[in-house]
Design a protein around this motif. Sequence first.
Motif, PDB file in Angstrom:
ATOM      1  N   MET A   1      46.791 106.993 103.497  1.00 47.36           N
ATOM      2  CA  MET A   1      47.765 107.829 104.165  1.00 47.36           C
ATOM      3  C   MET A   1      49.181 107.263 103.990  1.00 47.36           C
ATOM      4  N   ARG A   2      49.321 105.965 104.132  1.00 47.44           N
ATOM      5  CA  ARG A   2      50.627 105.322 103.991  1.00 47.44           C
ATOM      6  C   ARG A   2      51.198 105.578 102.596  1.00 47.44           C
ATOM      7  N   LYS A   3      50.331 105.580 101.592  1.00 51.34           N
ATOM      8  CA  LYS A   3      50.748 105.835 100.214  1.00 51.34           C
ATOM      9  C   LYS A   3      51.374 107.225 100.091  1.00 51.34           C
ATOM     10  N   TYR A   4      50.771 108.224 100.739  1.00 55.20           N
ATOM     11  CA  TYR A   4      51.292 109.591 100.674  1.00 55.20           C
ATOM     12  C   TYR A   4      52.609 109.727 101.439  1.00 55.20           C
ATOM     13  N   ILE A   5      52.695 109.049 102.560  1.00 52.33           N
ATOM     14  CA  ILE A   5      53.943 109.089 103.323  1.00 52.33           C
ATOM     15  C   ILE A   5      55.073 108.489 102.495  1.00 52.33           C
ATOM     16  N   GLN A   6      54.783 107.373 101.838  1.00 53.43           N
ATOM     17  CA  GLN A   6      55.788 106.725 100.990  1.00 53.43           C
ATOM     18  C   GLN A   6      56.137 107.624  99.801  1.00 53.43           C
ATOM     19  N   GLN A   7      55.133 108.230  99.204  1.00 57.61           N
ATOM     20  CA  GLN A   7      55.342 109.075  98.026  1.00 57.61           C
ATOM     21  C   GLN A   7      56.186 110.310  98.364  1.00 57.61           C
ATOM     22  N   TYR A   8      55.922 110.906  99.509  1.00 62.07           N
ATOM     23  CA  TYR A   8      56.606 112.142  99.899  1.00 62.07           C
ATOM     24  C   TYR A   8      57.704 111.908 100.931  1.00 62.07           C
ATOM     25  N   ARG A   9      58.150 110.684 101.038  1.00 61.25           N
ATOM     26  CA  ARG A   9      59.158 110.326 102.039  1.00 61.25           C
ATOM     27  C   ARG A   9      60.430 111.172 101.957  1.00 61.25           C
ATOM     28  N   PRO A  10      61.030 111.389 100.777  1.00 67.47           N
ATOM     29  CA  PRO A  10      62.242 112.222 100.731  1.00 67.47           C
ATOM     30  C   PRO A  10      61.992 113.638 101.263  1.00 67.47           C
ATOM     31  N   PHE A  11      60.867 114.211 100.892  1.00 65.35           N
ATOM     32  CA  PHE A  11      60.548 115.558 101.369  1.00 65.35           C
ATOM     33  C   PHE A  11      60.322 115.569 102.881  1.00 65.35           C
ATOM     34  N   LEU A  12      59.604 114.587 103.384  1.00 66.87           N
ATOM     35  CA  LEU A  12      59.335 114.506 104.819  1.00 66.87           C
ATOM     36  C   LEU A  12      60.623 114.267 105.615  1.00 66.87           C
ATOM     37  N   LEU A  13      61.515 113.432 105.080  1.00 67.78           N
ATOM     38  CA  LEU A  13      62.812 113.223 105.731  1.00 67.78           C
ATOM     39  C   LEU A  13      63.632 114.514 105.753  1.00 67.78           C
ATOM     40  N   PHE A  14      63.612 115.240 104.636  1.00 67.70           N
ATOM     41  CA  PHE A  14      64.308 116.524 104.577  1.00 67.70           C
ATOM     42  C   PHE A  14      63.761 117.462 105.652  1.00 67.70           C
ATOM     43  N   LEU A  15      62.442 117.630 105.677  1.00 67.60           N
ATOM     44  CA  LEU A  15      61.821 118.528 106.661  1.00 67.60           C
ATOM     45  C   LEU A  15      62.123 118.100 108.095  1.00 67.60           C
ATOM     46  N   GLY A  16      61.968 116.819 108.362  1.00 71.93           N
ATOM     47  CA  GLY A  16      62.221 116.318 109.716  1.00 71.93           C
ATOM     48  C   GLY A  16      63.653 116.533 110.147  1.00 71.93           C
ATOM     49  N   THR A  17      64.595 116.204 109.267  1.00 80.72           N
ATOM     50  CA  THR A  17      66.015 116.376 109.593  1.00 80.72           C
ATOM     51  C   THR A  17      66.349 117.850 109.770  1.00 80.72           C
ATOM     52  N   PHE A  18      65.881 118.670 108.835  1.00 83.04           N
ATOM     53  CA  PHE A  18      66.154 120.102 108.907  1.00 83.04           C
ATOM     54  C   PHE A  18      65.670 120.674 110.242  1.00 83.04           C
ATOM     55  N   PHE A  19      64.406 120.437 110.571  1.00 84.46           N
ATOM     56  CA  PHE A  19      63.849 121.019 111.792  1.00 84.46           C
ATOM     57  C   PHE A  19      64.469 120.424 113.054  1.00 84.46           C
ATOM     58  N   LEU A  20      64.783 119.156 113.045  1.00 83.45           N
ATOM     59  CA  LEU A  20      65.425 118.546 114.207  1.00 83.45           C
ATOM     60  C   LEU A  20      66.791 119.180 114.465  1.00 83.45           C
ATOM     61  N   VAL A  21      67.613 119.263 113.433  1.00 84.29           N
ATOM     62  CA  VAL A  21      68.947 119.855 113.585  1.00 84.29           C
ATOM     63  C   VAL A  21      68.812 121.332 113.969  1.00 84.29           C
ATOM     64  N   TYR A  22      67.896 122.041 113.310  1.00 86.32           N
ATOM     65  CA  TYR A  22      67.696 123.464 113.598  1.00 86.32           C
ATOM     66  C   TYR A  22      67.285 123.683 115.055  1.00 86.32           C
ATOM     67  N   VAL A  23      66.326 122.911 115.536  1.00 90.67           N
ATOM     68  CA  VAL A  23      65.842 123.066 116.907  1.00 90.67           C
ATOM     69  C   VAL A  23      66.936 122.713 117.914  1.00 90.67           C
ATOM     70  N   VAL A  24      67.660 121.634 117.672  1.00100.71           N
ATOM     71  CA  VAL A  24      68.725 121.217 118.606  1.00100.71           C
ATOM     72  C   VAL A  24      69.832 122.275 118.657  1.00100.71           C
ATOM     73  N   LEU A  25      70.298 122.730 117.494  1.00101.95           N
ATOM     74  CA  LEU A  25      71.372 123.729 117.483  1.00101.95           C
ATOM     75  C   LEU A  25      70.910 125.057 118.079  1.00101.95           C
ATOM     76  N   THR A  26      69.677 125.457 117.798  1.00 98.39           N
ATOM     77  CA  THR A  26      69.145 126.692 118.373  1.00 98.39           C
ATOM     78  C   THR A  26      69.036 126.581 119.886  1.00 98.39           C
ATOM     79  N   PHE A  27      68.577 125.432 120.370  1.00 97.49           N
ATOM     80  CA  PHE A  27      68.488 125.206 121.810  1.00 97.49           C
ATOM     81  C   PHE A  27      69.870 125.295 122.450  1.00 97.49           C
TER      82      PHE A  27
END
Length: 176
Positions: A1-27
């Motif tokens: 699992m750690r290998k996949y998190i490391q491999q897809y880290r840029p994508f996961l960071l993008f998704l996390g940042t996008f949704f965090l900012v989206y949810v906060v601004l929408t709220f």
Amino acid sequence: MRKYIQQYRPFLLFLGTFFLVYVVLTFLYQQYLSSFDDTKSDGITALVSQQVESVLQWAGFQVSVTPVLNEWYLTYQNTAVIRIVEGCNAVSVFILFVSFIAAFAGRFVNTFLFIIFGTAFIYLLNILRIAALSILLYRFPAYSHLLHGVLFPLVIYGTVFVLWFFWVTKYSKYAN
């Protein structure tokens, strides 16, 4: 699992940042909207309506906007042509735009300035879009679905997509 998190880290960071900012601004936007009841329009929609009226009057059209509860009616040639509601103010488009730019952030100053100028450009485009839509709907009411449902959303979202593309290819941390 750690290998996949490391491999897809840029994508996961993008998704996390996008949704965090989206949810906060929408709220935050929902909190802002909840301060208005059904008998009064929010200030942003009121401002957009008044600026559409000013643009059309500047262009020589004898129009007026009138608040009715939480909507604004634009009248041209004694005909109520359109109603401007909260969804017309483009704030949801701003939130989407800002969330994406934040998720693909570059240097802070560049990111901040791009968000400011991009949002201002989208705001201006939205005012012009509503103004043009008003006159076109008056002249071609049979094409209301094509104009309001297809063409004008394509203009606003197409512009946002072009701005995103420009940002990612020129200024984001992923630009080469």
